[in-house]
Scaffold this motif. Structure first.
Motif, PDB file in Angstrom:
ATOM      1  N   LYS A  61       0.836  -1.201   0.000  1.00  0.00           N
ATOM      2  CA  LYS A  61       0.000   0.000   0.000  1.00  0.00           C
ATOM      3  C   LYS A  61       0.874   1.256   0.000  1.00  0.00           C
ATOM      4  CE  LYS A  61      -3.507   2.348   2.840  1.00  0.00           C
ATOM      5  NZ  LYS A  61      -4.493   2.584   1.772  1.00  0.00           N
ATOM      6  N   LEU A 118      -7.187  -7.669  -4.783  1.00  0.00           N
ATOM      7  CA  LEU A 118      -6.837  -6.476  -4.011  1.00  0.00           C
ATOM      8  C   LEU A 118      -5.761  -6.786  -2.974  1.00  0.00           C
ATOM      9  CD1 LEU A 118     -10.402  -5.004  -3.338  1.00  0.00           C
ATOM     10  CD2 LEU A 118      -8.692  -4.106  -4.921  1.00  0.00           C
ATOM     11  N   HIS A 122      -5.633  -1.902  -3.182  1.00  0.00           N
ATOM     12  CA  HIS A 122      -5.393  -1.517  -4.574  1.00  0.00           C
ATOM     13  C   HIS A 122      -5.250  -2.749  -5.465  1.00  0.00           C
ATOM     14  CE1 HIS A 122      -4.696   2.709  -3.588  1.00  0.00           C
ATOM     15  NE2 HIS A 122      -3.911   2.301  -2.589  1.00  0.00           N
ATOM     16  N   ARG A 123      -5.570  -2.535  -6.742  1.00  0.00           N
ATOM     17  CA  ARG A 123      -5.219  -3.507  -7.773  1.00  0.00           C
ATOM     18  C   ARG A 123      -3.849  -3.112  -8.317  1.00  0.00           C
ATOM     19  NH1 ARG A 123      -9.743  -6.392  -8.435  1.00  0.00           N
ATOM     20  NH2 ARG A 123     -11.728  -5.347  -7.980  1.00  0.00           N
ATOM     21  N   SER A 124      -3.026  -4.093  -8.567  1.00  0.00           N
ATOM     22  CA  SER A 124      -1.677  -3.758  -9.014  1.00  0.00           C
ATOM     23  C   SER A 124      -1.179  -4.731 -10.069  1.00  0.00           C
ATOM     24  CB  SER A 124      -0.706  -3.727  -7.825  1.00  0.00           C
ATOM     25  OG  SER A 124      -0.727  -4.957  -7.132  1.00  0.00           O
ATOM     26  N   ASN A 144       0.262   0.880  -9.799  1.00  0.00           N
ATOM     27  CA  ASN A 144      -1.090   1.036  -9.275  1.00  0.00           C
ATOM     28  C   ASN A 144      -2.054   0.911 -10.448  1.00  0.00           C
ATOM     29  OD1 ASN A 144      -3.587   1.960  -8.298  1.00  0.00           O
ATOM     30  ND2 ASN A 144      -2.602   3.287  -6.795  1.00  0.00           N
ATOM     31  N   ASP A 146      -5.396   0.510 -10.365  1.00  0.00           N
ATOM     32  CA  ASP A 146      -6.801   0.855 -10.133  1.00  0.00           C
ATOM     33  C   ASP A 146      -7.396   1.437 -11.409  1.00  0.00           C
ATOM     34  OD1 ASP A 146      -6.630   0.006  -7.507  1.00  0.00           O
ATOM     35  OD2 ASP A 146      -6.183   1.997  -6.732  1.00  0.00           O
ATOM     36  N   SER A 147      -6.585   2.201 -12.130  1.00  0.00           N
ATOM     37  CA  SER A 147      -6.926   2.696 -13.461  1.00  0.00           C
ATOM     38  C   SER A 147      -5.637   2.723 -14.275  1.00  0.00           C
ATOM     39  CB  SER A 147      -7.529   4.102 -13.394  1.00  0.00           C
ATOM     40  OG  SER A 147      -7.652   4.646 -14.702  1.00  0.00           O
TER      41      SER A 147
END
Length: 368
Positions: A61, A118, A122-124, A144, A146-147
């Motif tokens: 994180k 996750l 976060h998605r990574s 990162n 997430d987008s």
């Protein structure tokens, strides 16, 4: 006799590669495909804990939320036009990494590590890099995801603990896999190196020769070495979360039928078994990445003899059944399957066009 030989040669030249070998992922015995574990024990973790007394320990994180670099749009990338199934998302690395001495190789993500995809909220995506030098150090970038629009990232050098300091690892880092908190890095002639993502350490107190100017280091906790006589090459590695396993395989230039191998993972410990549970010959050469999901195999090749301009191919199929072939980018490397979005990710290494891209997995036969 001359006429017959010439005619035979002409016919063979016109036949597609599938006529010269079975166009399928052919099942072969896994007998004798074993490896031994070294480290990943109390003594190894004692060394990491000792190192963490001098270097601050950071969780994923923190790493993701303190980025050093930002990706950019991949619009206009020549590689995107070579993705036969069509890319659904993509990015290009920062200007510094889109060219330069670091070369991207392996890819995995939090969707391989955890069922919900996750970690630390976060998605990574994780990408391995190496330098094509005599020292050949390696690093991992934490993206990162997430987008992927304007995604940010940070990097950690892969290192060996040495008392209160570390030394960079000499490795190609051709593929990476993630399961629970373990990161597995392919080591070509050996097996896989093992790292623990719970032990990402801040590198501020280290000399530049140790951290290679990365803000973090990731120390090795052990490795798996293939048994003598197994005859395997570990060019890539990926996670299969269905009846969890590591999938490893071999790159060889213009040589078909190299093996892709399945190693069961213990869902409790997160570590692989010492005996392979399956092996198949791949109906492609120059395989840079492979994976397995719900029994279907994928192999990404940087060489397609039917194509011009050095374009590769992505091959998909169930074992011992006819395989399907798709156009794939020149310079494409490893593969990663993200079950949370049913996407297959890959990346390219060519300087000036280093992108990460994703396709809809259903377009190549994979289902969640």
């Amino acid at each position: 006799m001359i006429r017959k030989i010439v005619l035979t040669a002409l016919v063979c030249a016109l036949l597609p590669p599938a006529a010269a070998q079975a166009d399928t992922f052919k099942s072969v015995p896994a007998t004798g495909l074993t490896w031994t574990r070294h480290g990943v024990d109390a003594a190894a973790y004692a060394r990491l804990d000792n190192l963490a007394k001098f270097l601050p320990r950071r969780d994923l994180k923190f790493v993701l939320e303190h980025p050093r670099q930002t990706t950019q749009s991949a619009a206009g990338s020549p590689s995107l036009g070579q993705v036969g199934p069509g890319a659904v998302s993509a990015f290009k690395w920062s200007d510094r990494d889109n060219t330069g001495k670091w070369i991207p190789q392996g890819i995995t993500g939090s969707a391989a590590a955890q069922a919900d995809g996750l970690i630390g909220g976060h998605r990574s995506l994780l990408v391995s890099w190496y330098q094509d030098t005599a020292a050949s150090p390696a690093r991992v970038s934490f993206v990162n995801a997430d987008s992927l629009d304007g995604a940010t990232y940070n990097s950690a050098t892969l290192v060996i603990p040495s008392g209160r300091t570390v030394r960079p690892i000499k490795t190609h880092a051709g593929g990476i896999a993630w399961y629970t908190h373990y990161l597995f890095v392919a080591e070509t002639d050996v097996g896989v190196r093992v790292f623990d993502t719970n032990y990402i350490l801040g590198a501020k107190k280290l000399p530049p020769t140790a951290d290679l100017n990365a803000p973090f280091v990731l120390p090795q906790v052990g490795f798996y070495r293939q048994a003598k006589g197994a005859g395997l090459t570990f060019s890539f590695v990926e996670t299969d979360r269905t009846a969890p396993a590591l999938i490893t395989g071999k790159y060889q230039d213009k040589k078909y039928n190299r093996r892709i191998v399945r190693w069961p993972l213990d869902p409790n410990s997160g570590l692989p078994a010492l005996q392979a549970s399956g092996a198949w010959k791949m109906p492609a050469s120059n395989v840079q990445g492979g994976l397995m999901h719900n029994g279907r195999l994928l192999a990404a090749s940087s060489y397609d003899p039917k194509a011009s301009g050095g374009i590769g191919e992505l091959v998909s199929g169930l074992p011992d059944q006819p395989a399907a072939h798709f156009r794939w980018p020149d310079g494409a490397e490893d593969l990663h399957y993200a079950g949370t979005s049913n996407r297959v990710y890959s990346l390219t290494e060519k300087s000036g066009d280093r992108i990460v891209f994703a396709i809809d997995a259903s377009s190549v036969g994979l289902t969640p």
